[in-house]
Scaffold this motif. Structure first.
Motif, PDB file in Angstrom:
ATOM      1  N   PRO A 263      -1.050  -0.006  -4.908  1.00 15.91           N
ATOM      2  CA  PRO A 263      -0.477   0.345  -6.209  1.00 15.91           C
ATOM      3  C   PRO A 263       1.047   0.253  -6.238  1.00 15.91           C
ATOM      4  O   PRO A 263       1.711   0.460  -5.225  1.00 15.91           O
ATOM      5  CB  PRO A 263      -0.943   1.787  -6.416  1.00 15.91           C
ATOM      6  N   ASP A 264       1.552  -0.049  -7.430  1.00 19.33           N
ATOM      7  CA  ASP A 264       2.993   0.009  -7.679  1.00 19.33           C
ATOM      8  C   ASP A 264       3.401   1.457  -7.923  1.00 19.33           C
ATOM      9  O   ASP A 264       4.525   1.853  -7.663  1.00 19.33           O
ATOM     10  CB  ASP A 264       3.348  -0.803  -8.932  1.00 19.33           C
ATOM     11  N   VAL A 265       2.451   2.228  -8.479  1.00 18.89           N
ATOM     12  CA  VAL A 265       2.694   3.620  -8.868  1.00 18.89           C
ATOM     13  C   VAL A 265       1.547   4.478  -8.356  1.00 18.89           C
ATOM     14  O   VAL A 265       0.380   4.130  -8.526  1.00 18.89           O
ATOM     15  CB  VAL A 265       2.791   3.749 -10.407  1.00 18.89           C
ATOM     16  N   LEU A 266       1.895   5.610  -7.750  1.00 19.25           N
ATOM     17  CA  LEU A 266       0.911   6.584  -7.282  1.00 19.25           C
ATOM     18  C   LEU A 266       1.267   7.945  -7.864  1.00 19.25           C
ATOM     19  O   LEU A 266       2.415   8.388  -7.763  1.00 19.25           O
ATOM     20  CB  LEU A 266       0.915   6.663  -5.752  1.00 19.25           C
ATOM     21  N   MET A 267       0.292   8.596  -8.478  1.00 27.03           N
ATOM     22  CA  MET A 267       0.461   9.958  -8.987  1.00 27.03           C
ATOM     23  C   MET A 267      -0.568  10.821  -8.270  1.00 27.03           C
ATOM     24  O   MET A 267      -1.760  10.551  -8.359  1.00 27.03           O
ATOM     25  CB  MET A 267       0.234   9.995 -10.500  1.00 27.03           C
ATOM     26  N   VAL A 268      -0.098  11.842  -7.528  1.00 25.79           N
ATOM     27  CA  VAL A 268      -1.013  12.679  -6.750  1.00 25.79           C
ATOM     28  C   VAL A 268      -0.851  14.151  -7.100  1.00 25.79           C
ATOM     29  O   VAL A 268       0.255  14.634  -7.319  1.00 25.79           O
ATOM     30  CB  VAL A 268      -0.849  12.476  -5.233  1.00 25.79           C
ATOM     31  N   MET A 269      -2.007  14.839  -7.121  1.00 25.80           N
ATOM     32  CA  MET A 269      -2.015  16.257  -7.476  1.00 25.80           C
ATOM     33  C   MET A 269      -2.632  17.130  -6.380  1.00 25.80           C
ATOM     34  O   MET A 269      -2.859  18.306  -6.601  1.00 25.80           O
ATOM     35  CB  MET A 269      -2.742  16.451  -8.803  1.00 25.80           C
ATOM     36  N   ASN A 270      -2.882  16.551  -5.195  1.00 25.79           N
ATOM     37  CA  ASN A 270      -3.311  17.368  -4.056  1.00 25.79           C
ATOM     38  C   ASN A 270      -2.931  16.656  -2.762  1.00 25.79           C
ATOM     39  O   ASN A 270      -2.702  15.450  -2.738  1.00 25.79           O
ATOM     40  CB  ASN A 270      -4.812  17.691  -4.122  1.00 25.79           C
ATOM     41  N   LEU A 271      -2.866  17.431  -1.675  1.00 26.52           N
ATOM     42  CA  LEU A 271      -2.429  16.892  -0.387  1.00 26.52           C
ATOM     43  C   LEU A 271      -3.370  15.824   0.161  1.00 26.52           C
ATOM     44  O   LEU A 271      -2.895  14.792   0.659  1.00 26.52           O
ATOM     45  CB  LEU A 271      -2.235  18.029   0.627  1.00 26.52           C
ATOM     46  N   PRO A 272      -4.705  16.008   0.106  1.00 28.38           N
ATOM     47  CA  PRO A 272      -5.569  14.947   0.630  1.00 28.38           C
ATOM     48  C   PRO A 272      -5.327  13.593  -0.049  1.00 28.38           C
ATOM     49  O   PRO A 272      -5.420  12.545   0.593  1.00 28.38           O
ATOM     50  CB  PRO A 272      -6.991  15.459   0.351  1.00 28.38           C
ATOM     51  N   SER A 273      -5.003  13.611  -1.321  1.00 23.34           N
ATOM     52  CA  SER A 273      -4.730  12.355  -2.032  1.00 23.34           C
ATOM     53  C   SER A 273      -3.422  11.731  -1.563  1.00 23.34           C
ATOM     54  O   SER A 273      -3.331  10.508  -1.409  1.00 23.34           O
ATOM     55  CB  SER A 273      -4.694  12.604  -3.535  1.00 23.34           C
ATOM     56  N   LEU A 274      -2.408  12.545  -1.342  1.00 24.61           N
ATOM     57  CA  LEU A 274      -1.146  12.017  -0.821  1.00 24.61           C
ATOM     58  C   LEU A 274      -1.382  11.418   0.558  1.00 24.61           C
ATOM     59  O   LEU A 274      -0.925  10.309   0.849  1.00 24.61           O
ATOM     60  CB  LEU A 274      -0.069  13.110  -0.768  1.00 24.61           C
ATOM     61  N   ASP A 275      -2.119  12.135   1.400  1.00 23.32           N
ATOM     62  CA  ASP A 275      -2.423  11.632   2.742  1.00 23.32           C
ATOM     63  C   ASP A 275      -3.174  10.305   2.674  1.00 23.32           C
ATOM     64  O   ASP A 275      -2.915   9.392   3.452  1.00 23.32           O
ATOM     65  CB  ASP A 275      -3.259  12.651   3.528  1.00 23.32           C
ATOM     66  N   LYS A 276      -4.102  10.190   1.761  1.00 22.75           N
ATOM     67  CA  LYS A 276      -4.950   8.998   1.662  1.00 22.75           C
ATOM     68  C   LYS A 276      -4.217   7.782   1.097  1.00 22.75           C
ATOM     69  O   LYS A 276      -4.403   6.661   1.581  1.00 22.75           O
ATOM     70  CB  LYS A 276      -6.169   9.303   0.783  1.00 22.75           C
ATOM     71  N   PHE A 277      -3.394   7.976   0.066  1.00 26.73           N
ATOM     72  CA  PHE A 277      -2.841   6.834  -0.671  1.00 26.73           C
ATOM     73  C   PHE A 277      -1.373   6.527  -0.399  1.00 26.73           C
ATOM     74  O   PHE A 277      -0.894   5.457  -0.798  1.00 26.73           O
ATOM     75  CB  PHE A 277      -3.031   7.044  -2.177  1.00 26.73           C
ATOM     76  N   GLU A 278      -0.630   7.420   0.241  1.00 23.22           N
ATOM     77  CA  GLU A 278       0.810   7.211   0.430  1.00 23.22           C
ATOM     78  C   GLU A 278       1.138   5.853   1.037  1.00 23.22           C
ATOM     79  O   GLU A 278       2.011   5.130   0.552  1.00 23.22           O
ATOM     80  CB  GLU A 278       1.405   8.329   1.293  1.00 23.22           C
ATOM     81  N   ASN A 279       0.462   5.496   2.101  1.00 22.89           N
ATOM     82  CA  ASN A 279       0.797   4.254   2.798  1.00 22.89           C
ATOM     83  C   ASN A 279       0.330   2.996   2.069  1.00 22.89           C
ATOM     84  O   ASN A 279       0.722   1.894   2.434  1.00 22.89           O
ATOM     85  CB  ASN A 279       0.240   4.276   4.227  1.00 22.89           C
ATOM     86  N   ALA A 280      -0.483   3.148   1.042  1.00 21.37           N
ATOM     87  CA  ALA A 280      -0.973   1.987   0.288  1.00 21.37           C
ATOM     88  C   ALA A 280       0.033   1.504  -0.750  1.00 21.37           C
ATOM     89  O   ALA A 280      -0.023   0.348  -1.178  1.00 21.37           O
ATOM     90  CB  ALA A 280      -2.295   2.329  -0.394  1.00 21.37           C
ATOM     91  N   VAL A 281       0.954   2.367  -1.162  1.00 19.00           N
ATOM     92  CA  VAL A 281       1.924   2.004  -2.207  1.00 19.00           C
ATOM     93  C   VAL A 281       2.821   0.867  -1.713  1.00 19.00           C
ATOM     94  O   VAL A 281       3.273   0.868  -0.564  1.00 19.00           O
ATOM     95  CB  VAL A 281       2.779   3.231  -2.613  1.00 19.00           C
ATOM     96  N   VAL A 282       3.079  -0.096  -2.605  1.00 16.72           N
ATOM     97  CA  VAL A 282       3.922  -1.235  -2.236  1.00 16.72           C
ATOM     98  C   VAL A 282       5.351  -0.760  -1.951  1.00 16.72           C
ATOM     99  O   VAL A 282       5.819   0.206  -2.555  1.00 16.72           O
ATOM    100  CB  VAL A 282       3.933  -2.319  -3.341  1.00 16.72           C
ATOM    101  N   PRO A 283       6.053  -1.412  -1.023  1.00 16.87           N
ATOM    102  CA  PRO A 283       7.463  -1.087  -0.823  1.00 16.87           C
ATOM    103  C   PRO A 283       8.213  -1.244  -2.145  1.00 16.87           C
ATOM    104  O   PRO A 283       7.991  -2.210  -2.885  1.00 16.87           O
ATOM    105  CB  PRO A 283       7.925  -2.127   0.207  1.00 16.87           C
ATOM    106  N   GLY A 284       9.045  -0.280  -2.465  1.00 16.26           N
ATOM    107  CA  GLY A 284       9.758  -0.279  -3.740  1.00 16.26           C
ATOM    108  C   GLY A 284       8.972   0.376  -4.857  1.00 16.26           C
ATOM    109  O   GLY A 284       9.456   0.489  -5.973  1.00 16.26           O
ATOM    110  N   GLY A 285       7.735   0.813  -4.567  1.00 14.22           N
ATOM    111  CA  GLY A 285       6.902   1.480  -5.559  1.00 14.22           C
ATOM    112  C   GLY A 285       7.381   2.899  -5.836  1.00 14.22           C
ATOM    113  O   GLY A 285       8.381   3.360  -5.272  1.00 14.22           O
ATOM    114  N   LYS A 286       6.640   3.576  -6.697  1.00 14.69           N
ATOM    115  CA  LYS A 286       7.010   4.939  -7.095  1.00 14.69           C
ATOM    116  C   LYS A 286       5.846   5.885  -6.838  1.00 14.69           C
ATOM    117  O   LYS A 286       4.699   5.555  -7.124  1.00 14.69           O
ATOM    118  CB  LYS A 286       7.386   4.983  -8.574  1.00 14.69           C
ATOM    119  N   ILE A 287       6.191   7.069  -6.317  1.00 11.37           N
ATOM    120  CA  ILE A 287       5.190   8.104  -6.059  1.00 11.37           C
ATOM    121  C   ILE A 287       5.592   9.365  -6.819  1.00 11.37           C
ATOM    122  O   ILE A 287       6.736   9.819  -6.725  1.00 11.37           O
ATOM    123  CB  ILE A 287       5.063   8.416  -4.552  1.00 11.37           C
ATOM    124  N   PHE A 288       4.633   9.911  -7.584  1.00 15.10           N
ATOM    125  CA  PHE A 288       4.843  11.132  -8.358  1.00 15.10           C
ATOM    126  C   PHE A 288       3.965  12.214  -7.753  1.00 15.10           C
ATOM    127  O   PHE A 288       2.746  12.055  -7.667  1.00 15.10           O
ATOM    128  CB  PHE A 288       4.495  10.894  -9.837  1.00 15.10           C
TER     129      PHE A 288
END
Length: 179
Positions: free
Chosen positions: A68-93
Motif C-alpha cells: 500500500p501507498d497508505v496504511l491506516m491502523v487502529m490496533n498493534l497487531p495490524s501495525l505489526d502485520k502491515f508496517e513493512n508492506a508500505v511502499v518507501p515514501g508511503g504514509k502510515i496513520f
C-alpha cells in the motif's frame, strides 16, 4: 493521481470496513475506478478486520493490495502485520490512543493521531475510525477535496441517517488535527 492503494486495519467493531467503504464511494462519486476488498476474521467484533481500497484514474487489474501507498491502523497487531508492506515514501496513520509503539521505519511519513481519545472528547466515541480517515484525507493529496457528505450519504444506512452529522463532524475533526 494515477492510483493510490490503501490498507485500513484494526479490530472488528472499530468501523474499519465502513471507513474503507466511505473512501470507495468518495472515489466513485469523483468518477475514479475503485476497488474495495474487505477481509475479517471469524469473529465480527474483536477479531481482526482490514480492507484494501484502490482509487485509480485507469482500470484496476487486481483488487489485492500487497504494497500500500497508505496504511491506516487502529490496533498493534495490524501495525505489526502491515508496517513493512508500505511502499518507501508511503504514509502510515496510527491511532496513537490504542497503539503505543512507534513505527520502526524511517522511509515513510507517519501521522500519530490520538483518534480514540479525540473522538471520546468530542462526544462521538464510536467514530475514531472516521476521525482518523479525516486526517488521512487531508494528508493524502489524491484524497483531498470532493464531497464528503455525499459519500457519507451513500454509506450511512437509511435507518441511521441521524448519524450522518456525527460522521461528518468526525471527518472534519480529524482533518483539522495538527500533529
Amino acid at each position: 493521481m494515477s492510483a493510490v492503494q490503501i490498507v485500513i486495519a484494526g479490530f472488528g467493531g472499530q468501523g474499519i470496513l465502513f471507513a474503507g467503504k466511505f473512501l470507495a464511494y468518495k472515489g466513485l462519486l469523483e468518477e475514479k475506478n475503485v476497488s474495495w476488498l474487505p477481509s475479517y476474521g471469524p469473529e465480527m467484533r474483536g477479531g481482526t478486520a482490514n480492507c484494501s481500497v484502490i482509487l485509480s484514474d485507469s482500470a484496476i487489474g487486481s483488487p489485492i493490495v500487497t504494497h500500500p501507498d497508505v496504511l491506516m491502523v487502529m490496533n498493534l497487531p495490524s501495525l505489526d502485520k502491515f508496517e513493512n508492506a508500505v511502499v518507501p515514501g508511503g504514509k502510515i496513520f496510527v491511532d496513537s490512543t490504542l497503539i503505543e509503539r512507534k513505527v520502526k521505519r524511517t522511509d515513510v511519513e507517519v501521522h500519530y493521531v490520538p483518534a480514540t481519545q479525540m473522538a471520546t472528547d468530542a462526544g462521538i466515541p464510536t467514530l475514531a475510525n472516521m476521525l482518523l480517515t479525516g486526517k488521512l484525507m487531508k494528508e493524502v493529496p489524491a484524497l483531498c477535496g470532493g464531497d464528503w457528505e455525499a459519500a457519507l450519504k451513500k454509506v450511512v444506512s437509511a435507518r441511521h441517517q441521524e448519524l450522518l452529522a456525527y460522521n461528518l463532524k468526525a471527518l472534519q475533526t480529524g482533518a483539522a488535527f495538527e500533529g
